[in-house]
Design an enzyme around this catalytic site. Structure first.
Site, PDB file in Angstrom:
ATOM      1  N   HIS A 185       0.848  -1.197   0.000  1.00  9.96           N
ATOM      2  CA  HIS A 185       0.000   0.000   0.000  1.00  9.96           C
ATOM      3  C   HIS A 185       0.885   1.249   0.000  1.00  9.96           C
ATOM      4  O   HIS A 185       1.964   1.251   0.604  1.00  9.96           O
ATOM      5  CB  HIS A 185      -0.913  -0.007   1.231  1.00  9.96           C
ATOM      6  N   GLU A 242       0.765   3.883   1.622  1.00  7.87           N
ATOM      7  CA  GLU A 242       1.125   4.393   2.967  1.00  7.87           C
ATOM      8  C   GLU A 242       2.276   3.580   3.551  1.00  7.87           C
ATOM      9  O   GLU A 242       3.111   4.119   4.279  1.00  7.87           O
ATOM     10  CB  GLU A 242      -0.117   4.365   3.876  1.00  7.87           C
TER      11      GLU A 242
HETATM   12  C1  PEP Z   1      -6.838   3.075   0.356  1.00  9.79           C
HETATM   13  O1  PEP Z   1      -6.667   3.089   1.564  1.00  9.79           O
HETATM   14  O2  PEP Z   1      -6.315   2.207  -0.338  1.00  9.79           O
HETATM   15  C2  PEP Z   1      -7.685   4.103  -0.256  1.00  9.79           C
HETATM   16  C3  PEP Z   1      -7.904   4.039  -1.544  1.00  9.79           C
HETATM   17  O3  PEP Z   1      -8.194   5.086   0.576  1.00  9.79           O
HETATM   18  P1  PEP Z   1      -9.398   6.100   0.217  1.00  9.79           P
HETATM   19  O4  PEP Z   1     -10.524   5.254  -0.332  1.00  9.79           O
HETATM   20  O5  PEP Z   1      -9.735   6.749   1.518  1.00  9.79           O
HETATM   21  O6  PEP Z   1      -8.887   7.050  -0.809  1.00  9.79           O
END
Ligand code: PEP
Length: 253
Positions: A94, A96
């Protein structure tokens, strides 16, 4: 025919008690009986979620795994551990994790190999940052991420591989890629997968879109044949909102 997949990424939100409350409210709202629905809670909520969803069609996934089976890796969990806890899916790479925890395409590759080896369905996240899109580098970035992430992984082993195209500029920002932008990126990724793991796997590969998916935009994204589902962050934290997302086809019948 690819089965659509809707994945909730709860990030670092909800305690075990709050996750049980979510499930109690969410399960009766699901009317979509065709697609795969997965919730990836924080690791401490996995046992509660596995218990609470046991008699439903909802699967539980983890948000990360380590590539070793066990060892002196404080704070990490292995593929074997999350399988033993009842997970069937796992998010890998991901943005993050890449931004805050030093995840790279090489560590994505190791985690992917471990997930496939353990029989998990990996959801590998790739996508460009805003500067890369604005510089016209999106395709190059996606090709590089795929080339490293899939290195040494054979099509024979990768049947469960799933990819989430998540343009980083769309995550948690309220900005969403248009269905056409997502479909174009998916076509690039599918071509890379064909190169790395063969045409047959590429044809069967499920590709999700992620980035500010909401009840208001899910239907138009899912209408795009290249989009096989969504990875949903913020809008998956509320049972009504995530139910509206997974029931995107209700009008379709
Ligand atoms: C995610 O966490 O992968 C994501 C796409 O977050 P959001 O839907 O909040 O943009």
């Amino acid at each position: 025919m690819r089965t659509n997949l809707l994945v909730a990424n709860w990030k670092m939100y909800k305690t075990p008690a709050q996750s049980a409350e979510f499930v109690e409210a969410f399960l009766p709202l699901i009317s979509n009986k065709n697609d795969e629905i997965v919730i990836c809670p924080p690791a401490v909520c996995i046992p509660t979620m596995v218990d609470a969803t046991r008699t439903s069609s909802v699967f539980v996934g983890a948000q990360n795994l380590h590539w070793e089976k066990e060892g002196a890796f404080t704070g990490e969990v292995s593929a074997q551990m999350i399988v033993a806890a009842g997970c069937t899916h796992v998010i890998i790479g991901h943005s993050e994790r890449r931004q805050y925890f030093g995840e790279t395409d090489s560590t994505v590759n190791k985690r992917l190999e471990a997930a496939l080896e353990a029989g998990l369905t990996p959801v590998v996240c790739i996508g460009e940052v805003l500067e890369e899109r604005e510089a016209g580098l999106t395709e190059d970035v996606l090709r590089r991420q795929c080339a490293v992430a899939f290195r040494g992984i054979s099509g024979a082993k990768a049947a469960k591989l799933t990819i989430a195209y998540e343009p980083v500029w769309a995550i948690g920002t309220g900005r969403t890629a248009t269905p056409k932008m997502a479909a174009d990126a998916h076509a690039v990724i599918r071509a890379e997968v064909a190169k790395a793991m063969g045409d047959e796997l590429a044809r069967k590969l499920r590709m999700l879109y992620g980035g500010s998916v909401k009840p208001e935009n899910i239907a138009s994204l899912m209408a795009e044949p290249e989009i096989d589902g969504a990875l949903v962050g913020g809008a998956s934290l509320d049972p009504k909102s995530f139910a509206a997302i997974v029931n995107y086809g209700a009008a379709r019948g």
